[in-house]
Design a protein around this motif. Structure first.
Motif, short mmCIF file in Angstrom:
data_model
loop_
_atom_site.label_atom_id
_atom_site.label_comp_id
_atom_site.label_asym_id
_atom_site.label_seq_id
_atom_site.Cartn_x
_atom_site.Cartn_y
_atom_site.Cartn_z
N THR A 1 7.52 3.21 -37.83
CA THR A 1 6.39 1.79 -38.21
C THR A 1 7.11 0.63 -38.16
N ASP A 2 6.82 -0.17 -37.32
CA ASP A 2 7.17 -1.45 -36.92
C ASP A 2 8.73 -1.55 -36.79
N GLY A 3 9.07 -0.49 -36.11
CA GLY A 3 10.48 -0.38 -35.43
C GLY A 3 11.40 0.13 -36.63
N LYS A 4 11.03 0.77 -37.68
CA LYS A 4 11.85 1.49 -38.56
C LYS A 4 11.46 2.67 -38.73
N ILE A 5 12.34 3.80 -38.99
CA ILE A 5 12.00 4.88 -39.44
C ILE A 5 11.72 5.20 -40.78
N THR A 6 10.25 5.38 -40.98
CA THR A 6 9.74 5.34 -42.35
C THR A 6 9.32 6.80 -42.80
N LYS A 7 9.52 7.92 -42.21
CA LYS A 7 9.03 9.09 -42.77
C LYS A 7 9.74 10.30 -41.88
N SER A 8 10.24 11.36 -42.56
CA SER A 8 10.97 12.46 -41.79
C SER A 8 9.85 13.57 -42.28
N SER B 1 15.26 4.25 -26.69
CA SER B 1 14.36 3.25 -26.56
C SER B 1 13.18 3.87 -25.84
N ILE B 2 12.03 3.10 -25.72
CA ILE B 2 10.95 3.43 -24.96
C ILE B 2 10.58 2.25 -24.29
N ARG B 3 10.45 2.51 -22.70
CA ARG B 3 10.09 1.39 -21.98
C ARG B 3 8.57 1.45 -21.89
N LYS B 4 7.80 0.31 -21.67
CA LYS B 4 6.42 0.32 -21.59
C LYS B 4 5.92 -0.25 -20.43
N TYR B 5 5.23 0.56 -19.53
CA TYR B 5 4.66 0.00 -18.32
C TYR B 5 3.12 0.04 -18.09
N ASP B 6 2.51 -0.80 -17.28
CA ASP B 6 1.03 -0.49 -17.09
C ASP B 6 1.12 0.63 -15.77
N THR B 7 -0.21 1.00 -15.63
CA THR B 7 -0.53 2.09 -14.63
C THR B 7 0.27 1.99 -13.38
N TYR B 8 0.24 0.51 -12.97
CA TYR B 8 0.82 0.13 -11.72
C TYR B 8 2.32 0.16 -11.54
N GLY B 9 3.25 0.52 -12.75
CA GLY B 9 4.29 0.54 -12.68
C GLY B 9 4.85 -0.93 -13.16
N ASN B 10 4.23 -1.88 -13.58
CA ASN B 10 4.96 -3.00 -13.65
C ASN B 10 5.42 -2.92 -15.44
N TYR B 11 6.60 -3.52 -15.43
CA TYR B 11 6.92 -3.55 -16.96
C TYR B 11 6.59 -4.31 -17.77
N ILE B 12 6.26 -3.87 -19.06
CA ILE B 12 5.72 -4.66 -19.95
C ILE B 12 6.64 -5.11 -21.26
N SER B 13 7.05 -4.18 -21.86
CA SER B 13 7.94 -4.48 -22.96
C SER B 13 9.11 -3.08 -23.13
N LYS B 14 9.78 -3.50 -24.24
CA LYS B 14 10.75 -2.26 -24.79
C LYS B 14 10.41 -2.26 -26.19
N LEU B 15 10.55 -0.81 -26.59
CA LEU B 15 10.32 -0.39 -28.17
C LEU B 15 11.58 0.28 -28.58
N THR B 16 12.05 -0.31 -29.54
CA THR B 16 13.22 0.29 -30.26
C THR B 16 13.10 0.65 -31.78
N TRP B 17 14.03 1.24 -32.26
CA TRP B 17 13.83 1.67 -33.57
C TRP B 17 15.27 1.60 -34.38
N GLY B 18 15.41 0.89 -35.64
CA GLY B 18 16.57 0.98 -36.33
C GLY B 18 17.24 2.16 -36.85
N LYS B 19 18.41 2.15 -37.08
CA LYS B 19 19.15 3.59 -37.50
C LYS B 19 18.84 3.85 -39.22
N ALA B 20 18.36 4.94 -39.54
CA ALA B 20 18.20 5.30 -40.95
C ALA B 20 19.49 5.94 -41.65
N GLU B 21 19.47 5.55 -42.80
CA GLU B 21 20.65 6.08 -43.42
C GLU B 21 20.58 7.78 -43.56
N ASP B 22 21.86 8.40 -43.36
CA ASP B 22 21.72 9.92 -43.31
C ASP B 22 20.78 10.66 -42.40
#
Length: 391
Positions: A188-195, A128-149
């Motif tokens: 893209t939008d939380g899904k692996i769309t291109k390799s 996952s990716i954790r997103k913070y502002d430059t003062y160290g305050n937590y904003i959100s978490k980014l994740t991605w779904g598994k892709a077949e193969d």
């Protein structure tokens, strides 16, 4: 301030001739490296200015080694080897830590990589990716779904926005597979769309992405492929290539020389002269120069540094990167605002160099405060940044 440095180490001026082979795209911009020329010039003739910045040492800001460094809006961000991203001011004062290690919703397990974009600090911990502002305050978490193969263990990434970013795949084990695996995956939008970037070799763990002034990223060369790629939010193109001439690794021959019994390569196969060179770990770029180290192999590994003028294609190589032949410097990044290349010097190396040459800094035009700082460093202090401007 203009600082004049006496560098005793000499660099080899290299010719720009290249020998075409299967590893080179003749239609792509090429910077040629020839590590056999005899012409020599002093290193100090290439330097316009170097400024030293000590990073403040506190119990919460210990930096003995630097894994990744980014300078953004005057602030210095350091990824150390303690799973921390630390923030310092432009004069090296400690400002705080971004996020913290833990299992809570606002915490990360490990710092695999970090990026700064649009005044956000983004920290990758492989899943996952954790997103913070430059003062160290937590904003959100980014994740991605598994892709077949797709077997994906992300250890590097680059970020355009919450809906579009790229992950670097480090799950390859280094053995040539029967079919290509992919080093780069678009999310893209939380899904692996291109390799992208098919390979049959390990992706290595080096930092891959560095920001460019146009907002895109460059991807530094991968193992046995000396091509630099440019990545925008939607496209990947070849930007330029490094050509080592007859020492280029020829991939087809390298795969032929692989031994599954010992899980290693017989490098006698890689080209006709049984020599090879490739870009190694450090790679920095500004508007005028490329600066990187590379490995050459004949009878044993030989690590060298190359400085390439992107306008004239003139190239200089040195076996050692030293101040007055005693103080080593490692170049690891770029300050996009000032267009300076950033190096790291350890206080231990500074103290050792001063013992060998007490007048080490006599030829430098530095303020009394800077001279006092360099002479008063302790071995337990944090590393010192060296901001270098080439002519």
């Amino acid at each position: 301030m203009r600082n004049y440095f006496l560098f005793a180490v000499a660099l080899i001026v290299l010719s720009c001739t290249k020998k075409p082979n299967e590893s080179i795209d003749n239609k792509l911009k090429t910077y040629s490296i020839n590590n056999t020329s005899e012409s020599v010039i002093p290193w100090n003739s290439l330097i316009q200015e170097i400024k030293f910045i000590p990073l403040e040492t506190t119990p919460n800001s210990l930096v003995s080694e630097v894994d990744h460094l980014i300078i953004d809006n005057g602030n210095i961000y350091i990824q150390n080897f303690h799973n921390q991203v630390l923030q310092f001011s432009e004069d090296g004062k400690f400002k705080g830590q971004i996020g913290r290690k833990g299992r809570g919703p606002e915490e990360y397990l490990n710092v695999m990589d970090f990026q700064i974009r649009n005044n956000y600090v983004l920290i990758l911990d492989s899943k996952s990716i954790r997103k913070y502002d430059t003062y160290g305050n937590y904003i959100s978490k980014l994740t991605w779904g598994k892709a077949e193969d797709i077997q994906l263990y992300a250890n590097r990434f680059c970020y355009f926005n919450d809906n579009k970013y790229y992950l670097w795949n480090s799950s390859l084990d280094g053995t040539p597979a029967e079919q290509d695996c992919y080093l780069l995956h678009q999310v893209t939008d939380g899904k692996i769309t291109k390799s992208l970037l098919p390979t049959q070799f390990s992706g290595m763990a080096n930092h891959r992405f560095y920001s460019m002034p146009n907002g895109n990223y460059h991807i530094r060369p991968t193992q046995y492929d000396n091509t630099v790629y440019e990545l925008s939010a939607d496209t990947l193109i070849k930007a330029y290539q490094i050509d080592f001439g007859e020492n280029n690794v020829q991939i087809a021959k390298l795969k032929k020389g692989y031994s599954s019994e010992i899980s290693d390569y017989n490098f006698d196969y890689i080209n006709e002269n049984k020599k090879w060179s490739r870009v190694h770990y450090y790679f920095a770029e500004n508007k005028q120069f490329l600066f990187f180290n590379f490995t050459s192999f004949q009878k044993e590994n030989d690590l060298s540094w190359a400085l390439v003028n992107k306008e004239t294609h003139k190239t200089y190589v040195t076996q050692k990167l030293l101040i007055d032949d005693v103080l080593p410097v490692s170049m690891i990044g770029t300050d996009l605002k000032t267009d300076q290349i950033i190096g790291i010097v350890t206080p231990q190396d500074i103290l050792k160099a001063l013992k060998r040459n007490a007048n080490l800094f006599d030829n430098l035009i530095l303020s009394k405060e800077d001279l006092a700082m360099l002479n008063q460093l302790k071995e337990t202090d944090n590393v010192v940044l060296a901001k270098v401007r080439f002519k």
